[in-house]
Design a protein around this motif. Structure first.
Motif, PDB file in Angstrom:
ATOM      1  N   TRP A 193       1.357  -1.301   0.127  1.00 30.77           N
ATOM      2  CA  TRP A 193       0.035   0.363   0.087  1.00 30.77           C
ATOM      3  C   TRP A 193       0.613   1.191  -0.022  1.00 30.77           C
ATOM      4  O   TRP A 193       0.785   2.033  -0.222  1.00 30.77           O
ATOM      5  N   LYS A 194       1.582   1.174   0.345  1.00 26.34           N
ATOM      6  CA  LYS A 194       2.413   2.512   1.006  1.00 26.34           C
ATOM      7  C   LYS A 194       3.748   2.412   0.603  1.00 26.34           C
ATOM      8  O   LYS A 194       4.318   3.615  -0.170  1.00 26.34           O
ATOM      9  N   LEU A 195       4.736   1.626   0.248  1.00 29.99           N
ATOM     10  CA  LEU A 195       6.120   2.083  -0.934  1.00 29.99           C
ATOM     11  C   LEU A 195       5.379   2.210  -1.735  1.00 29.99           C
ATOM     12  O   LEU A 195       4.663   1.628  -2.980  1.00 29.99           O
ATOM     13  N   PRO A 196       6.516   3.407  -2.514  1.00 29.90           N
ATOM     14  CA  PRO A 196       5.835   4.147  -3.480  1.00 29.90           C
ATOM     15  C   PRO A 196       7.057   3.056  -5.413  1.00 29.90           C
ATOM     16  O   PRO A 196       7.907   2.452  -4.660  1.00 29.90           O
ATOM     17  N   GLU A 197       6.955   3.441  -6.060  1.00 28.46           N
ATOM     18  CA  GLU A 197       7.425   3.098  -7.833  1.00 28.46           C
ATOM     19  C   GLU A 197       8.200   3.784  -7.402  1.00 28.46           C
ATOM     20  O   GLU A 197       8.013   5.181  -7.681  1.00 28.46           O
ATOM     21  N   SER A 198       9.457   3.752  -8.190  1.00 27.38           N
ATOM     22  CA  SER A 198       9.699   4.215  -9.066  1.00 27.38           C
ATOM     23  C   SER A 198       9.493   5.029 -10.235  1.00 27.38           C
ATOM     24  O   SER A 198       8.503   4.556 -10.940  1.00 27.38           O
ATOM     25  N   VAL A 199      10.246   6.367  -9.902  1.00 25.22           N
ATOM     26  CA  VAL A 199       9.252   7.502 -11.076  1.00 25.22           C
ATOM     27  C   VAL A 199       9.957   7.482 -12.172  1.00 25.22           C
ATOM     28  O   VAL A 199       9.418   7.237 -13.071  1.00 25.22           O
ATOM     29  N   GLY A 200      11.170   6.916 -12.435  1.00 28.59           N
ATOM     30  CA  GLY A 200      11.710   6.879 -14.478  1.00 28.59           C
ATOM     31  C   GLY A 200      10.933   5.485 -14.327  1.00 28.59           C
ATOM     32  O   GLY A 200      10.474   5.347 -15.817  1.00 28.59           O
ATOM     33  N   PHE A 201      10.874   4.274 -13.612  1.00 25.67           N
ATOM     34  CA  PHE A 201      10.271   3.445 -14.138  1.00 25.67           C
ATOM     35  C   PHE A 201       8.512   3.415 -14.632  1.00 25.67           C
ATOM     36  O   PHE A 201       7.686   3.504 -15.969  1.00 25.67           O
ATOM     37  N   LEU A 202       7.580   4.343 -14.292  1.00 30.59           N
ATOM     38  CA  LEU A 202       6.231   5.130 -14.171  1.00 30.59           C
ATOM     39  C   LEU A 202       6.668   6.016 -15.635  1.00 30.59           C
ATOM     40  O   LEU A 202       5.092   5.837 -15.751  1.00 30.59           O
ATOM     41  N   LEU A 203       7.346   6.732 -15.812  1.00 29.28           N
ATOM     42  CA  LEU A 203       7.144   7.349 -16.934  1.00 29.28           C
ATOM     43  C   LEU A 203       7.648   6.411 -18.178  1.00 29.28           C
ATOM     44  O   LEU A 203       7.168   6.818 -19.414  1.00 29.28           O
ATOM     45  N   ARG A 204       8.511   5.963 -18.196  1.00 29.86           N
ATOM     46  CA  ARG A 204       8.485   4.499 -19.288  1.00 29.86           C
ATOM     47  C   ARG A 204       7.455   4.322 -19.435  1.00 29.86           C
ATOM     48  O   ARG A 204       7.168   3.470 -20.443  1.00 29.86           O
ATOM     49  N   MET A 205       6.667   3.196 -18.243  1.00 28.32           N
ATOM     50  CA  MET A 205       5.299   2.714 -18.531  1.00 28.32           C
ATOM     51  C   MET A 205       4.691   3.468 -19.449  1.00 28.32           C
ATOM     52  O   MET A 205       3.482   3.286 -19.118  1.00 28.32           O
ATOM     53  N   GLY A 206       4.544   5.042 -19.369  1.00 29.24           N
ATOM     54  CA  GLY A 206       3.920   5.818 -19.871  1.00 29.24           C
ATOM     55  C   GLY A 206       2.633   6.544 -18.692  1.00 29.24           C
ATOM     56  O   GLY A 206       1.212   7.160 -19.065  1.00 29.24           O
ATOM     57  N   GLN A 207       3.293   6.236 -17.122  1.00 27.90           N
ATOM     58  CA  GLN A 207       2.064   6.312 -15.997  1.00 27.90           C
ATOM     59  C   GLN A 207       2.300   7.764 -15.862  1.00 27.90           C
ATOM     60  O   GLN A 207       2.698   7.733 -14.533  1.00 27.90           O
ATOM     61  N   GLU A 208       1.924   8.810 -16.293  1.00 26.98           N
ATOM     62  CA  GLU A 208       2.455   9.705 -15.800  1.00 26.98           C
ATOM     63  C   GLU A 208       1.692  10.755 -14.959  1.00 26.98           C
ATOM     64  O   GLU A 208       2.076  11.605 -14.168  1.00 26.98           O
ATOM     65  N   ALA A 209       0.334  10.062 -15.131  1.00 26.23           N
ATOM     66  CA  ALA A 209      -0.471  11.459 -13.963  1.00 26.23           C
ATOM     67  C   ALA A 209       0.189  10.545 -12.653  1.00 26.23           C
ATOM     68  O   ALA A 209       0.730  11.083 -11.715  1.00 26.23           O
TER      69      ALA A 209
END
Length: 451
Positions: A193-209
């Motif tokens: 629930w609380k551990l965040p995902e890597s911002v770099g990974f989110l951007l590579r996956m197109g999950q900018e929101a």
């Protein structure tokens, strides 16, 4: 469309509750990881007696988990670049917790070794990914300190293991130590629930929101305009080939990091696996022998935090070189007849400069490689270092089987510290003489931690 570099936001952010949460969660995971890694040294004297193991057999059995850690580091580092660090961390946590719990049901050394190997896979995957995640979110000016505080959870796990061993082993047997490893699994929902995902990974996956949501927590005082596109200049496609670690002037740095990891982990696991047994052979009781293991890990906590603080104010590689030198001296002196207070002090210094230095090596490695290959670089460094971890228990078993004097055992354990100090010294001299290479591997150096 205007673009905004996310690393600038993270690097310049003030310390917030979000950073505190990431540090605490990763530190908590490493407490469980450290408990798992030091549990074998705590139960070794009892296992050798119950199963009639020779020192060589006991050393080989202790290396099974470390073989697993080597493969786990090789697999989970690059895998996290593909599936995300959050999933990589969670998968590693579940794997080593379940396998360690099953060790309590083992009825033979072979069965025990299989479970330890599986547990090692998870331990080897969790460390590099937790360090990379903390390093990515930590503000630049306090990065070494935060990573070191987070990673001191590894040593706290060893303290917890030794403390529980003093109480539980005489009362409930060695199996109880492994059964206790299932308790942390109740925290899995909180971690997911609380551990965040890597911002770099989110951007590579197109999950900018989602990336915007993470950055809003990192720097809540600096709202992101809706029309600005988030970018990471050093982020690229998932998966980094091994050869990239040797490009752009990184060859010498990569090789010296690998050699220092090998030597450091050899010392950590030689001491962690055999210190209680060596002291028991020297005439100390089981409780006293475990108290030495507790002091070793307590020193690791102090060394990690102190080293991280020094690393943010001075050159981190220079701090590592000094720590290796102090570790060489303190370990060599352990074999000599010393008063009890001095003996505890030497063990604490040995823990601070071996376990603590291992933590600093992870921080140094994370800063050495660009973000796009950080998990891969950490994974390979950790994986190569695991070969030293495998050698450590085997070396200790061979020394005890040879019935050498106590001082000779510790003198042999101290030699890798000298080799590691020389390797880091060469690392410093090489990048001091060739600033172009240093800039190639660290495009945005900072005075406190520049390489």
């Amino acid at each position: 469309m205007k673009t905004l570099e996310v690393n600038q936001i993270i690097d310049n952010a003030r310390f917030t509750r979000f950073h505190w949460m990431v540090m605490c969660l990763c530190g908590l995971l490493l407490i469980f990881d450290g408990y798992d890694l030091f549990i074998y040294g705590a139960v070794l004297p009892v296992l050798m007696k119950e199963w009639g193991l020779t020192p060589v057999q006991a050393g080989a059995l202790g290396s099974y988990a470390l073989f697993g850690m080597m493969f786990g580091a090789f697999v989970f580092g690059p895998l996290a670049d593909r599936i995300g660090r959050k999933k990589g961390v969670a998968l590693s946590f579940v794997l080593f917790s379940v396998a360690t719990f099953l060790c309590g049901f083992a009825t033979s050394p072979t069965e025990f070794g299989i479970y330890r190997f599986i547990a090692g896979l998870g331990c080897g995957g969790l460390m590099p990914n937790a360090v990379a995640l903390m390093n990515e979110y930590a503000p630049k000016r306090a990065r070494s300190t935060l990573v070191a505080i987070m990673f001191s959870g590894y040593s706290l796990g060893g303290v917890l293991c030794a403390g529980l061993g003093i109480y539980m082993l005489p009362r409930y047997g060695w199996q109880s130590m492994f059964f206790a490893s299932a308790v942390p699994l109740v925290l899995l929902p909180l971690i997911l629930w609380k551990l965040p995902e890597s911002v770099g990974f989110l951007l590579r996956m197109g999950q900018e929101a989602k990336a915007r949501e993470m950055l809003g927590k990192v720097a809540p005082y600096a709202p992101l305009p809706a029309g600005v596109q988030l970018v990471q200049h050093d982020a690229k496609g998932a998966g980094v080939p091994l050869l990239d670690l040797f490009k752009q002037g990184r060859t010498v740095g990569t090789l010296m990091i690998w050699l220092s990891f090998f030597c450091c982990l050899l010392m950590v696991y030689a001491l962690g696996s055999w210190l209680p047994k060596l002291m028991a052979n020297a005439g100390y009781s089981l409780g006293s022998s475990l108290s030495f293991l507790l002091m070793l890990n307590f020193g690791g906590v102090v060394g990690a935090i102190l080293g991280g603080w020094l690393g943010d104010r001075f050159s981190l590689p220079k701090v590592v070189a000094v720590f290796f030198t102090l570790g060489t001296v303190s370990i060599a002196l352990l074999g000599f007849n010393s008063p009890m207070p001095l003996l505890y002090l030497l063990i604490a210094i040995a823990g601070a400069t071996t376990i603590g230095t291992q933590i600093l090596l992870y921080a140094n490695t994370a800063q050495f490689y660009p973000l796009s290959m950080r998990s891969t670089g950490l994974g390979w460094a950790s994986g190569v270092g695991r070969t030293g971890a495998i050698v450590g228990p085997l070396l200790g078993g061979s020394l005890i089987a040879a019935a050498l004097p106590l001082k000779m055992n510790f003198l042999v354990f101290a030699v890798p510290g000298l080799v590691a100090a020389l390797a880091i010294g060469f690392f410093i001299l090489w990048y001091g003489r060739t600033p172009a290479n240093a800039n190639a591997v660290a495009p945005a150096p900072q005075p406190a931690t520049s390489l």
